[in-house]
Design a protein around this motif. Structure first.
Motif, PDB file in Angstrom:
ATOM      1  N   THR A 117       0.813  -1.224   0.000  1.00 28.67           N
ATOM      2  CA  THR A 117       0.000   0.000   0.000  1.00 28.67           C
ATOM      3  C   THR A 117       0.842   1.268   0.000  1.00 28.67           C
ATOM      4  O   THR A 117       0.325   2.361   0.179  1.00 28.67           O
ATOM      5  CB  THR A 117      -0.942   0.032   1.230  1.00 28.67           C
ATOM      6  OG1 THR A 117      -0.145  -0.033   2.427  1.00 28.67           O
ATOM      7  CG2 THR A 117      -1.930  -1.113   1.197  1.00 28.67           C
ATOM      8  N   LEU A 166      -6.766  12.138  -3.295  1.00 29.82           N
ATOM      9  CA  LEU A 166      -7.752  11.879  -2.255  1.00 29.82           C
ATOM     10  C   LEU A 166      -8.590  13.132  -2.061  1.00 29.82           C
ATOM     11  O   LEU A 166      -8.128  14.252  -2.297  1.00 29.82           O
ATOM     12  CB  LEU A 166      -7.078  11.492  -0.939  1.00 29.82           C
ATOM     13  CG  LEU A 166      -6.231  10.213  -0.954  1.00 29.82           C
ATOM     14  CD1 LEU A 166      -4.803  10.495  -1.401  1.00 29.82           C
ATOM     15  CD2 LEU A 166      -6.216   9.544   0.418  1.00 29.82           C
ATOM     16  N   GLN A 173     -12.570  14.759   9.482  1.00 33.60           N
ATOM     17  CA  GLN A 173     -12.479  13.566   8.669  1.00 33.60           C
ATOM     18  C   GLN A 173     -11.230  13.615   7.799  1.00 33.60           C
ATOM     19  O   GLN A 173     -10.738  14.693   7.477  1.00 33.60           O
ATOM     20  CB  GLN A 173     -13.732  13.384   7.807  1.00 33.60           C
ATOM     21  CG  GLN A 173     -13.997  14.481   6.794  1.00 33.60           C
ATOM     22  CD  GLN A 173     -15.378  14.338   6.166  1.00 33.60           C
ATOM     23  OE1 GLN A 173     -16.385  14.205   6.867  1.00 33.60           O
ATOM     24  NE2 GLN A 173     -15.441  14.352   4.852  1.00 33.60           N
ATOM     25  N   SER A 203      -9.220  12.596   4.206  1.00 29.41           N
ATOM     26  CA  SER A 203      -9.633  12.488   2.817  1.00 29.41           C
ATOM     27  C   SER A 203      -9.637  11.020   2.386  1.00 29.41           C
ATOM     28  O   SER A 203      -8.929  10.192   2.941  1.00 29.41           O
ATOM     29  CB  SER A 203      -8.723  13.321   1.917  1.00 29.41           C
ATOM     30  OG  SER A 203      -7.372  12.962   2.063  1.00 29.41           O
ATOM     31  N   SER A 204     -10.468  10.714   1.394  1.00 31.30           N
ATOM     32  CA  SER A 204     -10.653   9.343   0.910  1.00 31.30           C
ATOM     33  C   SER A 204     -10.065   9.196  -0.486  1.00 31.30           C
ATOM     34  O   SER A 204     -10.145  10.116  -1.302  1.00 31.30           O
ATOM     35  CB  SER A 204     -12.152   8.998   0.867  1.00 31.30           C
ATOM     36  OG  SER A 204     -12.728   9.096   2.154  1.00 31.30           O
ATOM     37  N   GLN A 232     -20.416  12.750   1.741  1.00 30.67           N
ATOM     38  CA  GLN A 232     -21.078  11.955   2.777  1.00 30.67           C
ATOM     39  C   GLN A 232     -22.594  12.041   2.654  1.00 30.67           C
ATOM     40  O   GLN A 232     -23.305  11.047   2.818  1.00 30.67           O
ATOM     41  CB  GLN A 232     -20.648  12.431   4.161  1.00 30.67           C
ATOM     42  CG  GLN A 232     -19.283  11.932   4.604  1.00 30.67           C
ATOM     43  CD  GLN A 232     -19.019  12.254   6.067  1.00 30.67           C
ATOM     44  OE1 GLN A 232     -19.462  13.269   6.590  1.00 30.67           O
ATOM     45  NE2 GLN A 232     -18.263  11.402   6.734  1.00 30.67           N
ATOM     46  N   ARG A 272     -10.374   0.063  -4.272  1.00 34.38           N
ATOM     47  CA  ARG A 272      -9.422   0.799  -3.444  1.00 34.38           C
ATOM     48  C   ARG A 272     -10.028   2.078  -2.863  1.00 34.38           C
ATOM     49  O   ARG A 272      -9.447   2.703  -1.982  1.00 34.38           O
ATOM     50  CB  ARG A 272      -8.171   1.126  -4.270  1.00 34.38           C
ATOM     51  CG  ARG A 272      -7.313  -0.092  -4.564  1.00 34.38           C
ATOM     52  CD  ARG A 272      -6.250   0.180  -5.590  1.00 34.38           C
ATOM     53  NE  ARG A 272      -6.804   0.389  -6.924  1.00 34.38           N
ATOM     54  CZ  ARG A 272      -6.072   0.559  -8.013  1.00 34.38           C
ATOM     55  NH1 ARG A 272      -4.757   0.531  -7.922  1.00 34.38           N
ATOM     56  NH2 ARG A 272      -6.649   0.746  -9.186  1.00 34.38           N
ATOM     57  N   MET A 273     -11.201   2.469  -3.362  1.00 32.56           N
ATOM     58  CA  MET A 273     -11.884   3.634  -2.805  1.00 32.56           C
ATOM     59  C   MET A 273     -12.629   3.303  -1.517  1.00 32.56           C
ATOM     60  O   MET A 273     -13.045   4.200  -0.792  1.00 32.56           O
ATOM     61  CB  MET A 273     -12.910   4.182  -3.809  1.00 32.56           C
ATOM     62  CG  MET A 273     -12.330   4.633  -5.132  1.00 32.56           C
ATOM     63  SD  MET A 273     -13.656   5.052  -6.275  1.00 32.56           S
ATOM     64  CE  MET A 273     -12.732   5.448  -7.756  1.00 32.56           C
ATOM     65  N   VAL A 274     -12.822   1.994  -1.246  1.00 35.50           N
ATOM     66  CA  VAL A 274     -13.638   1.572  -0.105  1.00 35.50           C
ATOM     67  C   VAL A 274     -12.847   1.728   1.180  1.00 35.50           C
ATOM     68  O   VAL A 274     -11.775   1.138   1.347  1.00 35.50           O
ATOM     69  CB  VAL A 274     -14.101   0.111  -0.276  1.00 35.50           C
ATOM     70  CG1 VAL A 274     -14.913  -0.333   0.935  1.00 35.50           C
ATOM     71  CG2 VAL A 274     -14.919  -0.033  -1.554  1.00 35.50           C
ATOM     72  N   LYS A 275     -13.376   2.528   2.079  1.00 36.99           N
ATOM     73  CA  LYS A 275     -12.709   2.753   3.357  1.00 36.99           C
ATOM     74  C   LYS A 275     -12.827   1.522   4.250  1.00 36.99           C
ATOM     75  O   LYS A 275     -11.886   1.107   4.915  1.00 36.99           O
ATOM     76  CB  LYS A 275     -13.309   3.977   4.045  1.00 36.99           C
ATOM     77  CG  LYS A 275     -12.674   4.328   5.380  1.00 36.99           C
ATOM     78  CD  LYS A 275     -13.348   5.539   5.985  1.00 36.99           C
ATOM     79  CE  LYS A 275     -12.765   5.883   7.346  1.00 36.99           C
ATOM     80  NZ  LYS A 275     -13.465   7.016   7.980  1.00 36.99           N
ATOM     81  N   GLU A 276     -14.016   0.938   4.298  1.00 41.87           N
ATOM     82  CA  GLU A 276     -14.275  -0.238   5.115  1.00 41.87           C
ATOM     83  C   GLU A 276     -15.536  -0.910   4.584  1.00 41.87           C
ATOM     84  O   GLU A 276     -16.341  -0.265   3.896  1.00 41.87           O
ATOM     85  CB  GLU A 276     -14.467   0.149   6.586  1.00 41.87           C
ATOM     86  CG  GLU A 276     -15.605   1.110   6.804  1.00 41.87           C
ATOM     87  CD  GLU A 276     -15.622   1.662   8.217  1.00 41.87           C
ATOM     88  OE1 GLU A 276     -16.693   2.144   8.620  1.00 41.87           O
ATOM     89  OE2 GLU A 276     -14.594   1.612   8.895  1.00 41.87           O
ATOM     90  N   ARG A 336     -19.290  -2.181   4.204  1.00 46.58           N
ATOM     91  CA  ARG A 336     -20.506  -1.559   4.734  1.00 46.58           C
ATOM     92  C   ARG A 336     -21.112  -2.413   5.838  1.00 46.58           C
ATOM     93  O   ARG A 336     -21.032  -3.635   5.825  1.00 46.58           O
ATOM     94  CB  ARG A 336     -21.522  -1.299   3.615  1.00 46.58           C
ATOM     95  CG  ARG A 336     -22.080  -2.544   2.948  1.00 46.58           C
ATOM     96  CD  ARG A 336     -23.318  -2.178   2.143  1.00 46.58           C
ATOM     97  NE  ARG A 336     -22.984  -1.472   0.934  1.00 46.58           N
ATOM     98  CZ  ARG A 336     -23.699  -0.441   0.475  1.00 46.58           C
ATOM     99  NH1 ARG A 336     -24.767  -0.036   1.096  1.00 46.58           N
ATOM    100  NH2 ARG A 336     -23.354   0.159  -0.640  1.00 46.58           N
TER     101      ARG A 336
END
Length: 423
Positions: A290, A314, A326, A328-329, A370, A388-392, A394
């Motif tokens: 990563t 991001l 927060q 950045s994503s 959001q 790869r955009m997925v933070k965690e 759902r």
């Protein structure tokens, strides 16, 4: 010498081993700056009354600009006339904050003659912050600054002054030319900086590598972080030298005799466990890496970033004002960042158009994403979803798809389901 006010509570802040802003302001007051003397007096009154004594007196600025000047007025000007007006000017800093001494003296000379003499080096966005000017001095200060090649930075609901790390000027890890990117964005988006027209502020920050020395991932609406696409370069002889203690860990930061335990300190602490060590050689499963740079920081003589460099983009960081802080994503995992940066700028224009159309007053773009959802954002900027955009994962297992989003094998089942329920 300016008239000094009694400041028993402020005097307490000069005690102890640490430098005090009170001492600094007193020094300027004793040199004849009325604004500094009255500033201390008003601050002492604020401590006594337990309330601020500044008021907003409307929009103030320089001709042609909507930003760059932050208006401030005293609500007790009869007591402290030196701060009846106390406006702040933000001066756009050079990329990476590299100054020549003579250029700094130009600004200091103007500010000593026309302002309070107080300044911050620097604001959190990077601007040189000149504190305390009367309204009638704003235009002369601006004229003198621009005559010397300086400009005002951003303020209000506008693009704030882009900022970057030292980049390739001083750092061997920089994967992109942070200074050129910062300068190019500053010049390209002058209207967006000087004429506030958005729901709220927007910040670019440029980190040359994933070490993130300007913390763009936490402090900017759009983070540009240098990275690489190919494999980490390995010098196996240097790896062996680290293992033998011939080269000390962390560049000797913890002492000259610090021996590196490659298995425990490098492999076991890799966040994706993509590294292995057989006692002689280090192996990296690069497709699982990563690019956190933990291993490179520990063994800088053995490991280096790849050569196919670019940036990760991001979006959405902010401080806790309305909805909380927060980070950045990740939106674009890898993009080439070479002048004139047209691909990146095209993404930025689409992002701003969507935010400008959908954002509420004082809503940062991260909050809008959001509220409306990442799916709506990706449609607006014309990007395909990427894992790869997925933070965690759902939390809600009830995931519903549009019919045209379902793979062909499931379309028949959906149609049958709808027919049964239609009866």
């Amino acid at each position: 010498m300016a008239k000094m006010h009694p400041t028993p509570m402020l005097d307490e802040l000069e005690k102890g081993p640490w430098p005090s802003f009170v001492t600094d302001i007193k020094r300027l007051a004793e040199a004849g700056k009325d604004a500094c003397a009255d500033l201390l007096g008003q601050l002492e009154l604020s401590y006594k009354d337990k309330e601020g004594h500044w008021k907003h007196g409307g929009i103030v600025g320089v001709l042609g600009y909507g930003g760059g000047v932050i208006g401030r007025y005293s609500d007790v000007p009869d007591l402290f006339p030196g701060v009846e007006h106390f406006h702040t000017l933000r001066v756009n800093q050079p990329a990476s904050k590299f100054y020549k001494t003579e250029r700094l003296r130009e600004v200091m000379d103007i500010w000593e003659r026309r302002g309070s003499g107080m300044l911050n080096m620097h604001g959190s966005t990077g601007d040189m912050v000149l504190l305390g000017a009367f309204t009638e001095e704003l235009e002369p200060i601006f004229a003198e600054l621009t005559a010397k090649g300086w400009d005002l930075g951003g303020s209000g609901s506008a693009l704030r002054t882009p900022a970057c790390c030292v980049g390739k000027a001083r750092c061997e890890w920089a994967c992109i030319d942070t200074q050129d990117i910062c300068y190019d964005l500053t010049m390209e988006f002058q209207d967006e900086m000087h004429r506030p027209a958005w729901p709220y502020k927007f910040k670019f920050k440029v980190d040359g590598c994933p070490n993130g020395c300007v913390a763009s991932i936490a402090r900017s609406d759009c983070s540009i972080i240098g990275t690489w696409k190919d494999d980490i370069r390995i010098d196996q002889e240097a790896v062996a030298a680290y293992a033998a203690g011939e080269i000390c860990a962390n560049g000797g930061a913890h002492g000259p005799d610090t021996k590196l335990d490659i298995q425990a300190d490098v492999c076991d602490l890799c966040p994706t466990r993509c590294m292995s060590y057989d006692g002689k050689k280090l192996y990296i499963d690069n497709k699982e890496c990563t690019r956190c740079m933990h291993c490179i920081n520990l063994m800088p003589q053995a490991l280096r970033p790849g050569t196919e460099t670019g940036a990760s983009i991001l979006v959405g960081a902010k401080a806790p004002i309305l909805e909380g802080a927060q980070m950045s994503s990740l939106i674009i995992p890898f993009i080439p960042m070479e002048a004139p940066y047209e691909e990146f700028k095209d993404f930025v224009e689409k992002m701003w158009d969507w935010w400008d159309e959908n954002g509420k007053n004082r809503e940062r773009i991260g909050e809008l994403i959001q509220r409306k959802g990442l799916q709506e954002f990706l449609k607006a900027v014309e990007l395909e979803p990427d894992p790869r955009m997925v933070k965690e994962p759902r939390y809600n297992p009830y995931i519903f798809y549009q019919e045209d989003e379902v793979p062909g094998g499931f379309e028949r089942d959906i149609k049958e389901y709808r027919k049964r329920h239609a009866r």
